[in-house]
Design an enzyme around this catalytic site. Structure first.
Site, PDB file in Angstrom:
ATOM      1  N   ASP A 111       0.832  -1.206   0.000  1.00  0.00           N
ATOM      2  CA  ASP A 111       0.000   0.000   0.000  1.00  0.00           C
ATOM      3  C   ASP A 111       0.870   1.262   0.000  1.00  0.00           C
ATOM      4  O   ASP A 111       1.868   1.339   0.728  1.00  0.00           O
ATOM      5  CB  ASP A 111      -0.870  -0.015   1.267  1.00  0.00           C
ATOM      6  CG  ASP A 111      -1.881   1.103   1.319  1.00  0.00           C
ATOM      7  OD1 ASP A 111      -2.785   1.107   0.477  1.00  0.00           O
ATOM      8  OD2 ASP A 111      -1.755   1.989   2.198  1.00  0.00           O
TER       9      ASP A 111
ATOM     10  N   GLU B  21       1.343  -0.560  -5.005  1.00  0.00           N
ATOM     11  CA  GLU B  21       0.519   0.627  -5.251  1.00  0.00           C
ATOM     12  C   GLU B  21       1.493   1.783  -5.354  1.00  0.00           C
ATOM     13  O   GLU B  21       1.856   2.425  -4.374  1.00  0.00           O
ATOM     14  CB  GLU B  21      -0.479   0.879  -4.118  1.00  0.00           C
ATOM     15  CG  GLU B  21      -1.484   1.937  -4.562  1.00  0.00           C
ATOM     16  CD  GLU B  21      -2.136   2.701  -3.434  1.00  0.00           C
ATOM     17  OE1 GLU B  21      -3.200   3.265  -3.673  1.00  0.00           O
ATOM     18  OE2 GLU B  21      -1.606   2.762  -2.315  1.00  0.00           O
TER      19      GLU B  21
HETATM   20  C1  NOJ Z   1      -4.328   3.198  -0.742  1.00  0.00           C
HETATM   21  C2  NOJ Z   1      -5.527   2.335  -0.533  1.00  0.00           C
HETATM   22  O1  NOJ Z   1      -5.820   1.689  -1.719  1.00  0.00           O
HETATM   23  C3  NOJ Z   1      -6.626   3.243  -0.054  1.00  0.00           C
HETATM   24  O2  NOJ Z   1      -7.868   2.592  -0.044  1.00  0.00           O
HETATM   25  C4  NOJ Z   1      -6.235   3.748   1.299  1.00  0.00           C
HETATM   26  O3  NOJ Z   1      -7.192   4.693   1.750  1.00  0.00           O
HETATM   27  C5  NOJ Z   1      -4.874   4.436   1.265  1.00  0.00           C
HETATM   28  N1  NOJ Z   1      -3.903   3.714   0.506  1.00  0.00           N
HETATM   29  C6  NOJ Z   1      -4.312   4.595   2.649  1.00  0.00           C
HETATM   30  O4  NOJ Z   1      -3.919   3.343   3.142  1.00  0.00           O
END
Ligand code: NOJ
Ligand code: CA
Length: 526
Positions: free
Chosen positions: A191, A249
């Protein structure tokens, strides 16, 4: 192909209206029949749910609403039997403010865990140390009155950033990774990887002039220090059995920045998601052609990762549909992502053309602990539409978010029985992708369509068998004059493999495409 599951909304196994791990296990046969390689399960850890699980209060636990560790182990066991790998969502940039680590850290300035988070003295006027804005709005700094310092959070104030410069924190997080690898995970979706480090000189942002100025900034993201951290994580997954991987991500401002996320020796994130592609919400052939071509020419030969929609993005149906040609458009975006090469990622429900919940469908759902306060992302997180019955086959109880009204007709059961459904379009695409070497591992050949509204490219295997992909991104019929083939010779003897336009012809040089038509043509180069 990696399939993203938002567990809260995929399948409820016990009638409490909340999807759970056992529910995913019950649906593994369906997932296997789709022909996917892996599932990425978004957070199912204990959490106060300020950000639905992305505020983790225990990195090695399962929240009771999602089941037990035994359920998790059974899920990975059953998935493995079916050739499906399972990726854990690793929220590494921040924890919940309810995590015991943070509770310790904020207990005193001298607590051994103090430095596991990012603390700073107030500015001389007592205010926040910098003027930075958090992604979810407001300052990145929250004052802790008891210890008279601010802590840093790039997301919500309930999500304090972890300090990756601290060796103790690093070790604890590495242990978390080893824990899940030992529990059947085949790697992680990482993440928010851009945000692991901040500029240690804490400069003010010259762009913040009263209005919001959020997102990727040189001082809050993409910092050099993160490479060593990601290399170490890569070593951990590489050392695990079963070819575990890191899916990232990893939003970046440019394609060249994305190339760096793989590591200079391809030793960091195996699969960084291409947000330059995934963030596009408007069908524009020139823009898409450029993203596809760039992903194949400017990532130093590393595999691109294409995706649309996620638990953070509108569904494709809603983002790209024009209200008239929605079905053709859904087929087109699916075909583009699944034929463009590299790795494709899809969000649950895209395979039946699910749409976002409408404002009218959400209006009776009270904000509060059930539905995260003012979370703008509720619309794309609605329950999976399995059947046309009440509860959509998702739950026998009262679903935590409404099942879309469209479930009456748009559902897996109905589409399975219809050979012309979107579900069967996805199945055909996934079968072609698996069976044709050109689509599975062939090179990407950028072509010129001779028409500003049409994207054309080919995939070519070593033996000279290819697939031509034509995508009309306009509401009008388009004539093409394709060029760009090696040596200038247009291949002959085409055969239509898949088309959303029933009267499609096989003309390879000057085809005509109906509005928003998709056409895949097999060919052979001499
Ligand atoms: C990316 C995640 O996909 C999202 O849903 C989240 O709010 C943020 N990171 C913070 O963790
Ligand atoms: Ca449940």
């Amino acid at each position: 192909m990696i399939y993203e599951i938002y567990p809260r909304s995929f399948q409820d196994s016990n009638g409490d209206g909340i999807g759970d791990l056992k529910g995913i296990t019950q649906r593994l046969d369906y997932l296997q029949s789709l022909g996917i390689d892996a599932i990425w399960v978004t957070p199912f850890f204990p959490s106060p749910n300020a950000d639905f699980g992305y505020d983790v209060a225990d990195y090695t636990g399962v929240a009771p609403e999602y089941g037990t560790m035994a359920d998790w182990d059974e899920l990975t066991r059953q998935a493995r039997k079916r050739g499906i790998r399972v990726l854990v969502d690793f929220v590494l940039n921040h924890s919940s403010d309810q995590h015991p680590w943070f509770k310790e850290a904020r207990a005193s300035r001298t607590n051994p865990k103090r430095d596991w988070y990012v603390w700073h003295d107030p500015a001389p006027n007592g205010g926040p140390p910098t003027n930075w804005e958090s992604i979810f709005g407001g300052s990145t700094w929250e004052y802790d009155a008891a210890t008279k310092q601010y802590y840093y959070h790039i997301f919500l104030k309930q999500q304090p950033d972890l300090n990756w410069a601290n060796p103790g924190l690093q070790k604890a997080m590495h242990d978390v990774m080893r824990f899940w690898l030992a529990h059947g995970a085949s790697g992680f979706r990482l993440d928010a990887t851009p945000y692991l480090f901040e500029d240690p000189t804490w400069p003010n942002d010259p762009d913040v002039k009263g209005g919001p100025s959020v997102g990727l900034k040189p001082y809050n993201s993409g910092r050099e220090e993160s490479h060593a951290i990601l290399r170490e994580m890569r070593r951990i997954v590489d050392a695990a059995p079963g070819q575990a991987i890191l899916l990232g991500e990893s939003s970046t401002p440019t394609i060249d920045d994305l190339a760096k996320v793989y590591g200079s020796k391809a030793d960091e994130i195996n699969l960084p998601m291409n947000f330059l592609y995934g963030n596009l919400t408007h069908l524009d052939a020139k823009v898409f052609k450029r993203q596809l071509d760039d992903a194949h020419s400017r990532l130093r030969g590393q595999p691109p990762v294409f995706f649309f929609s996620s638990h953070d993005h509108s569904r494709q149906w809603t983002a790209f549909g024009d209200g008239v040609h929605d079905d053709a458009i859904a087929r087109l975006t699916a075909a583009m992502t699944l034929t463009a090469g590299g790795t494709a990622l899809m969000y649950y429900g895209e395979e039946i053309g699910m749409a976002d919940l409408t404002a009218a469908e959400l209006k009776d759902v009270p904000l509060g602990p059930k539905r995260v306060v003012a979370d703008k992302r509720d619309p794309e997180r609605s329950p999976m539409q399995w059947t046309g019955t009440a509860g959509g086959g998702f739950t026998t109880g009262s679903p935590w978010l409404p099942v879309a009204q469209a479930a009456a007709t748009t559902n897996v059961a109905a589409q399975s029985a219809d050979p012309h459904s979107i579900l069967n379009w996805y199945r055909q695409l996934l079968t072609l992708r698996r069976d044709l070497p050109a689509l599975r591992e062939g090179s990407y050949v950028p072509l010129e369509s001779g028409n500003a509204d049409v994207v054309a490219f080919a995939r070519l295997d070593r033996s000279g068998q290819g697939v031509l992909v034509l995508l009309n991104m306009s509401a009008a019929q388009q004539r093409l004059a394709i060029s760009g083939w090696a040596g200038g010779h247009v291949p002959s003897d085409g055969r239509v493999l898949l088309t959303s336009q029933p009267d499609a012809t096989v003309d390879l040089a000057n085809p005509v495409l109906a509005p928003f038509a998709t056409r895949l043509v097999a060919f052979r180069v001499r």
